[in-house]
Design a protein around this motif. Structure first.
Motif, PDB file in Angstrom:
ATOM      1  N   ALA A 175      37.195  60.711  92.197  1.00 39.83           N
ATOM      2  CA  ALA A 175      37.807  61.601  91.826  1.00 39.83           C
ATOM      3  C   ALA A 175      37.130  62.766  91.478  1.00 39.83           C
ATOM      4  O   ALA A 175      38.209  63.698  91.621  1.00 39.83           O
ATOM      5  N   ARG A 184      38.046  64.553  93.849  1.00 37.81           N
ATOM      6  CA  ARG A 184      40.166  64.868  94.792  1.00 37.81           C
ATOM      7  C   ARG A 184      40.360  66.016  93.562  1.00 37.81           C
ATOM      8  O   ARG A 184      41.216  66.734  93.772  1.00 37.81           O
ATOM      9  N   VAL A 191      38.953  66.130  90.423  1.00 41.21           N
ATOM     10  CA  VAL A 191      39.341  65.833  89.224  1.00 41.21           C
ATOM     11  C   VAL A 191      37.652  66.319  88.335  1.00 41.21           C
ATOM     12  O   VAL A 191      36.691  65.722  88.564  1.00 41.21           O
ATOM     13  N   CYS A 226      43.461  58.470  87.883  1.00 38.13           N
ATOM     14  CA  CYS A 226      43.627  60.198  88.212  1.00 38.13           C
ATOM     15  C   CYS A 226      43.733  60.623  89.200  1.00 38.13           C
ATOM     16  O   CYS A 226      43.006  60.253  90.543  1.00 38.13           O
ATOM     17  N   SER A 227      45.101  61.809  89.521  1.00 41.22           N
ATOM     18  CA  SER A 227      44.907  62.564  90.632  1.00 41.22           C
ATOM     19  C   SER A 227      44.445  64.140  90.468  1.00 41.22           C
ATOM     20  O   SER A 227      44.022  64.642  91.431  1.00 41.22           O
ATOM     21  N   ASP A 228      44.200  64.485  89.080  1.00 40.00           N
ATOM     22  CA  ASP A 228      43.614  65.465  88.945  1.00 40.00           C
ATOM     23  C   ASP A 228      43.818  65.763  87.787  1.00 40.00           C
ATOM     24  O   ASP A 228      43.920  65.110  86.376  1.00 40.00           O
ATOM     25  N   HIS A 276      42.662  61.833  78.990  1.00 42.48           N
ATOM     26  CA  HIS A 276      43.098  62.117  80.093  1.00 42.48           C
ATOM     27  C   HIS A 276      44.025  63.154  80.619  1.00 42.48           C
ATOM     28  O   HIS A 276      45.497  63.153  79.826  1.00 42.48           O
ATOM     29  N   GLY A 332      46.138  66.462  82.518  1.00 43.29           N
ATOM     30  CA  GLY A 332      46.523  66.380  84.065  1.00 43.29           C
ATOM     31  C   GLY A 332      47.867  66.716  84.424  1.00 43.29           C
ATOM     32  O   GLY A 332      48.658  66.756  83.107  1.00 43.29           O
ATOM     33  N   SER A 356      50.008  62.660  87.436  1.00 41.62           N
ATOM     34  CA  SER A 356      48.868  61.616  86.975  1.00 41.62           C
ATOM     35  C   SER A 356      48.672  60.959  85.460  1.00 41.62           C
ATOM     36  O   SER A 356      48.205  60.163  85.474  1.00 41.62           O
TER      37      SER A 356
END
Length: 375
Positions: free
Chosen positions: A275, A278, A280, A311-313, A331, A333, A337
């Protein structure tokens, strides 16, 4: 409620299998029944009604075995009530029929053969958790035998033959009470032993995890931090950009190890690393007391790892507070995400609530995905 009763209430499904070895008890009962059956068969030629005598002894024994041994064998708990009641009524009835079958004309025999063969059913009723029905049947049987002794023989009830007549009832009632008590105490002892073994195994596992975490921190210091610090100490000019980046990464990893504590395992570490790669912002914090909620730690870690992998961001924060909820995960984002994280944690939350016995609340809106695990 005594401690033994409390422990017996905690027996898991199938806990009735925690019992003493039954082979010697079954062998002793089978030998008794076999010998008594032979005696009943040998006495048939002298009976006034051999067919009725056979039905009230060997036939009644087979019926009692079907009533008290077969029902409910594959599930825990006491013998079902209908067969227990039927067995309790059948036992004195069969003895009375045997007394009629043994004596000529309309007379009654003072020494029926059935009690010696049929009274083991009283012990089985006691062992299988039906003491009320066993006591009622035993009382009816003793009253019946004393009545037969009084009316058929004309001898006083205190004669030695009365003790011989009542002996099988007393022996098998005592056998049933002692065996039921031994079985119950053995279940409790085995449950205690299993609990102590599980606790010791959990302590060994946690000691191993703490040792591994210590080794990881030591290796991180030796392999990454020490060479960088030596390079910083030997530098006579401003640090290069890649050195600054490596120092930042090492500091971040050390801080994560120190703050994450029991929430960290290989899956969570891998998810946090990927993560962060990426972009995060990951923060895993464990402020719970040492040893708290040991049984739910594995599913908690799986839940955190699932969110980190999905999650991606944005940002992911997983925290075990010192009081209150077991875990809070947030989370923030992009919509894509947050949708991915929501789907991942929702599937884990459903399985976790069933397996770990905790309540998991997953909520999502346009700002954040929030997961709260409570006891």
């Amino acid at each position: 409620m005594t401690s033994a009763q409390a422990l017996r209430r905690e027996l898991p499904p199938g806990g009735e299998g925690l019992e003493v070895g039954r082979e010697p008890l079954v062998v002793a009962g089978a030998l008794w029944v076999g010998v008594q059956a032979l005696l009943c068969l040998a006495a048939l030629p002298a009976a006034a009604h051999p067919g009725a005598a056979l039905a009230s002894t060997v036939g009644a024994a087979l019926a009692l075995a079907a009533l008290v041994v077969l029902p409910g064998r594959r599930r825990s708990g006491p013998l079902p009530a209908p067969p227990a009641a039927a067995a309790a009524v059948l036992l004195p009835t069969a003895v009375l029929l045997d007394a009629l079958a043994q004596a000529p004309a309309a007379q009654l025999s003072a020494f029926p053969r059935a009690p010696g063969l049929l009274t083991p059913a009283l012990a089985v009723l006691l062992v299988r958790g039906r003491p009320g029905w066993a006591a009622a049947s035993a009382a009816a049987l003793v009253t019946e035998l004393l009545w037969l002794r009084w009316t058929a023989s004309g001898q006083p009830l205190w004669a030695p033959e009365s003790a011989l007549l009542l002996g099988p009832v007393l022996v098998w009632c005592t056998w049933g009470v002692v065996t039921a008590r031994l079985r119950a105490t053995t279940q409790v002892d085995l449950l205690r032993s299993r609990s102590a073994y599980a606790l010791a195994r959990e302590r060994r596992r946690r000691s191993r995890e703490r040792s591994e975490a210590h080794e990881r921190r030591r290796a991180l210091l030796e392999v990454a931090a020490v060479p960088l610090l030596q390079a910083v100490a030997a530098a006579r000019a401003p640090l290069e950009e890649h050195v600054r980046a490596e120092l930042t990464a090492v500091e971040r990893d050390l801080r994560a190890e120190l703050r994450g504590r029991d929430l960290l395992d290989p899956a969570v570490r891998l998810g946090a690393a990927t993560a962060r790669a990426r972009g995060v912002a990951v923060d895993v914090v464990d402020h719970a007391p040492v040893g708290a909620d040991l049984q739910v730690l594995p599913p908690l870690r799986a839940l955190v790892a699932a969110a980190l992998h999905a999650c991606s961001d944005g940002e992911v924060t997983a925290r075990r507070p010192p009081q209150g909820p077991v875990l809070t995960l947030v989370h923030v984002g992009s919509p894509a995400s947050m949708r991915a994280v929501h789907a991942a944690v929702a599937s884990h939350a459903e399985r976790m609530g069933e397996a770990a016995g905790v309540s998991v609340d997953v909520s999502a809106d346009e700002d954040a995905v929030v997961v709260e695990v409570d006891r």
